[in-house]
Structure formats: C-alpha cells, structure tokens
Design an enzyme around this catalytic site. Structure first.
Site, mmCIF file in Angstrom:
data_model
loop_
_atom_site.group_PDB
_atom_site.id
_atom_site.type_symbol
_atom_site.label_atom_id
_atom_site.label_comp_id
_atom_site.label_asym_id
_atom_site.label_seq_id
_atom_site.Cartn_x
_atom_site.Cartn_y
_atom_site.Cartn_z
ATOM 1 N N CYS A 114 2.415 -1.474 -4.885
ATOM 2 C CA CYS A 114 1.122 -1.700 -4.220
ATOM 3 C C CYS A 114 0.471 -0.409 -3.727
ATOM 4 O O CYS A 114 -0.723 -0.394 -3.438
ATOM 5 C CB CYS A 114 1.278 -2.689 -3.079
ATOM 6 S SG CYS A 114 1.814 -4.308 -3.638
ATOM 7 N N HIS A 251 -5.042 -1.774 1.425
ATOM 8 C CA HIS A 251 -4.351 -2.650 0.472
ATOM 9 C C HIS A 251 -4.370 -4.064 1.045
ATOM 10 O O HIS A 251 -4.180 -4.268 2.240
ATOM 11 C CB HIS A 251 -2.912 -2.165 0.270
ATOM 12 C CG HIS A 251 -2.092 -3.132 -0.523
ATOM 13 N ND1 HIS A 251 -2.537 -3.652 -1.714
ATOM 14 C CD2 HIS A 251 -0.878 -3.685 -0.304
ATOM 15 C CE1 HIS A 251 -1.621 -4.482 -2.189
ATOM 16 N NE2 HIS A 251 -0.605 -4.528 -1.345
ATOM 17 N N ASN A 281 -3.070 -10.686 -3.152
ATOM 18 C CA ASN A 281 -2.539 -9.330 -3.301
ATOM 19 C C ASN A 281 -2.485 -8.999 -4.791
ATOM 20 O O ASN A 281 -1.670 -9.557 -5.528
ATOM 21 C CB ASN A 281 -1.143 -9.277 -2.668
ATOM 22 C CG ASN A 281 -0.486 -7.903 -2.779
ATOM 23 O OD1 ASN A 281 -0.967 -7.036 -3.507
ATOM 24 N ND2 ASN A 281 0.604 -7.717 -2.061
#
Ligand code: ACO
Length: 324
Positions: A114, A251, A281
């Site tokens: 990520c 993020h 996500n």
C-alpha cells in the site's frame, strides 16, 4: 542549478463493476453497518474477467498524459507500483509501456504494497533530480480482488481494484521550498513485521498465487504510530507545520486512521481527500486515485502544499510533500 519534479497532471481509472457492502452480505456473514462503522467503506470496484492490472494502469496513464498535455513519446521513465502484477514477469510497467506505444526509456515495477505509490514517486523523483529522466509516469495499479480470500470476512470486505497515475517533468530548481514540484520524499521499512500483512503464496515458496492474510488490529496499531512519525518527518524536513498543509491525500485503508492523521495535523475534514467510501482500499492505487479526483475537480490548485502518506505490508510506510 539542479532539477525538481513538477507534477504536470494525473488521472485515475476504476473498473466498471461495483460491489456494495449489501452485495457482500448476501454470501458472507457481514453487514453494511459493520463495514461502514469500522472502515468507512460502502462499495468497491472489481475488475472484469480478462481485465488485468496493466489494463487499469494503461487507462489511468492515458488520462494522466491527457491532463498533463504530454505525448506518450515524451515519457522516458515508467515506474509502476503494484503487488498484483499481471504475471510474475515481465514487469507490468513493460506491458503498460507497450500499450502506450512507447519503445524507449526505462520501465519497471516497485513493490511496497500500500506504500507502493509513495515509493514509486520517490524513485521517479530521484531519477529526475539526478538528471537521468526528463518525463516520468508514476503509476499505482492493483487488482487485489484476485488475491483476496472471499470467504475471509476480516479481509475481503476491505479492498478494491483501480489505478492512478501522475506525470512528472524535470524542471530547473534552485532548491527553494517556494518552487512548485516534489519537495521531499520519506521512505521506511521494518521487515521484522512482514508476517502481519502478507500473501500466503508466491513463485519461490508455494508456486501458487496465494491469498492476502492480515492481523488487522496489529496493522492498525502500527499504522497510526508510523504514519504520525513520517508525517512529522516530512514537515520538519521542510520547516513546515501541519496547519500550512493545504491538502492531505492519505492512503485509503481505514477512515478512522485517516481522520486520526487529519486531526494530528490540525486540518479540518474538508482538507483531507477521502475516497475510501467509494473505492475501498486499492493498495498502491489509492493515493494517485485520490490525487486524481481532487486535482480534476479543482480542489487542489497550483502552488498549494499537498502531503501524501501511506502504510502497507512489509511493513512499509512513507510520505511525500509536493507543491502542486
Ligand atoms: N463483518 C462482520 N464482522 C467482522 C468482519 C466483517 N467483515 N470482520 C471481522 N469481524 C468480526 C471479527 O470476527 C470479530 O468478531 P469476534 O469479536 O466475535 O471475534 C470482530 O468483528 C472484531 O474484529 P477485529 O478484527 O478485532 O475488528 P477491528 O475493529 O480491528 O477492525 C479492521 C478490523 C477494519 C480490519 C481494522 O483492524 C483495520 O482497519 N486494520 C488496519 C488495516 C490497514 O490499515 N491496512 C493497511 C495496509 S493494507 C495493505 O498494505 C495491503
């Protein structure tokens, strides 16, 4: 006189198919209420059969190049952040390069889960600062739907597919923080926590693709602490305070983590770019997708200070500060 990376334009792409929390609750012991309350996620996009990470990345790249007014021929560096490549090799970057009709320059992938986009941005920025690249395409592209265990409610509700891209151009710099461009990047890894968030397969271990596994509570705990540290590091490196940041583009893993970061910086919610409700996500794609949304709808304006931050498997974490 050195060089700095000027952000020329960005673009995002989401696959057509949308999976809502209610859709998931049909086949999984979960509820819209649980997912929204714990994460802020309401829906996610899922790639179609035969639609690959390179396809998503190519769409985002074309949109970013169009927004930047840059011809693909001008691109001499493509860095793709992905943990879900089309194949083990060649790099997804090579396939995106081919889709764009480019046959020169360098194209390769980086993998920091990520945090991948922040890592890819740092790599491209350093190529530009070193005078080795003039026009770089930085892409985050993922199809996490392909590595999820759709029977594990603790993980499969959290992720989605998508891609985002940013075009950077080398411009002369005198090193002043008042100039537009990437001001600094800050990267960290602590591999001792590699077993908190991982995929239980791979070419060298099982010979299978495997599925994502996560100790959610532990990752959450590390995320809050490490993101706070790296955000401080970025501000200190540029002699700035949180209140001077115009936009936080974090993020998108969990709404509670994002809000904690906004609060720490002293930013009101309307200065924090949120896409998690609609995108979930998307790993390395989440930051450039959020950036593309806020730049294209006119929220982020030239000259403003934009802080990017991310945390992911590795554990990896990082931040980047840009003057748009
Ligand atoms: N629906 C309903 N119940 C659920 C679900 C679900 N989808 N998932 C878990 N539960 C249950 C659990 O089984 C547990 O039940 P129990 O108490 O009966 O055992 C209960 O809910 C609580 O589960 P926790 O895992 O403790 O819930 P938590 O509040 O920690 O929230 C979450 C879980 C959302 C995953 C959170 O820990 C989180 O967001 N972690 C961080 C994730 C992250 O930031 N990742 C970043 C990097 S991602 C990357 O790099 C790829």
């Amino acid at each position: 006189m050195g060089f700095r990376s000027l952000a020329l334009g960005c673009g995002g792409y989401l696959p057509e198919r949308i999976l809502t929390n209610a859709d998931l609750a049909k086949s999984l012991d979960t509820s819209d209420e649980w997912i929204v309350q714990r994460t802020g996620i309401r829906q996610r996009h899922v790639a179609a059969d035969g639609e690959f990470t390179s396809d998503l990345g190519t769409h985002a790249a074309r949109r970013a190049l169009a927004a930047a007014g840059v011809n693909p021929e001008e691109v001499d560096l493509i860095v793709v952040a992905t943990s879900t490549p089309d194949q083990t090799f060649p790099a997804t970057a090579a396939k995106i390069q081919a889709n764009l009709g480019v046959t020169h320059g360098a194209a390769f992938d980086v993998q920091a889960v990520c945090t991948g986009f922040v890592y890819a941005l740092a790599v491209a920025d350093n190529f530009i600062r070193a005078g080795q690249s003039k026009t770089a395409l930085v892409i985050g592209a993922e199809t996490f739907s392909r590595i999820l265990d759709w029977k594990d409610r603790g993980t499969c509700v959290l992720f989605g597919d998508g891609a985002g891209a940013l075009v950077l151009r080398a411009v002369p710099s005198n090193g002043s923080a008042a100039e537009r461009g990437v001001l600094s990047t800050h990267l960290h890894t602590d591999g001792s926590h590699h077993d908190l968030l991982y995929v239980d397969g791979g070419p060298s271990s099982t010979g299978t693709t495997g599925h994502l596994r996560m100790e959610g509570k532990e990752v959450f705990r590390h995320a809050v602490q490490r993101l706070a540290e790296v955000v401080d590091e970025a501000l200190t490196a540029n002699s700035l305070t949180g209140a001077q940041i115009d936009w936080l583009v974090p993020h998108q893993a969990n709404r509670r983590i994002i809000e904690a970061m906004g609060k720490k910086l002293g930013l009101s919610n309307d200065k924090v770019v949120l896409t998690i409700d609609r995108h979930a996500n998307t790993s390395a794609a989440s930051v450039p997708l959020a950036l593309a949304e806020a730049a294209s709808d006119g929220r982020i304006r030239p000259g403003q200070l934009v802080l990017l931050e991310a945390m992911g498997g590795g554990l990896t974490w990082g931040a980047a500060l840009l003057r748009w």
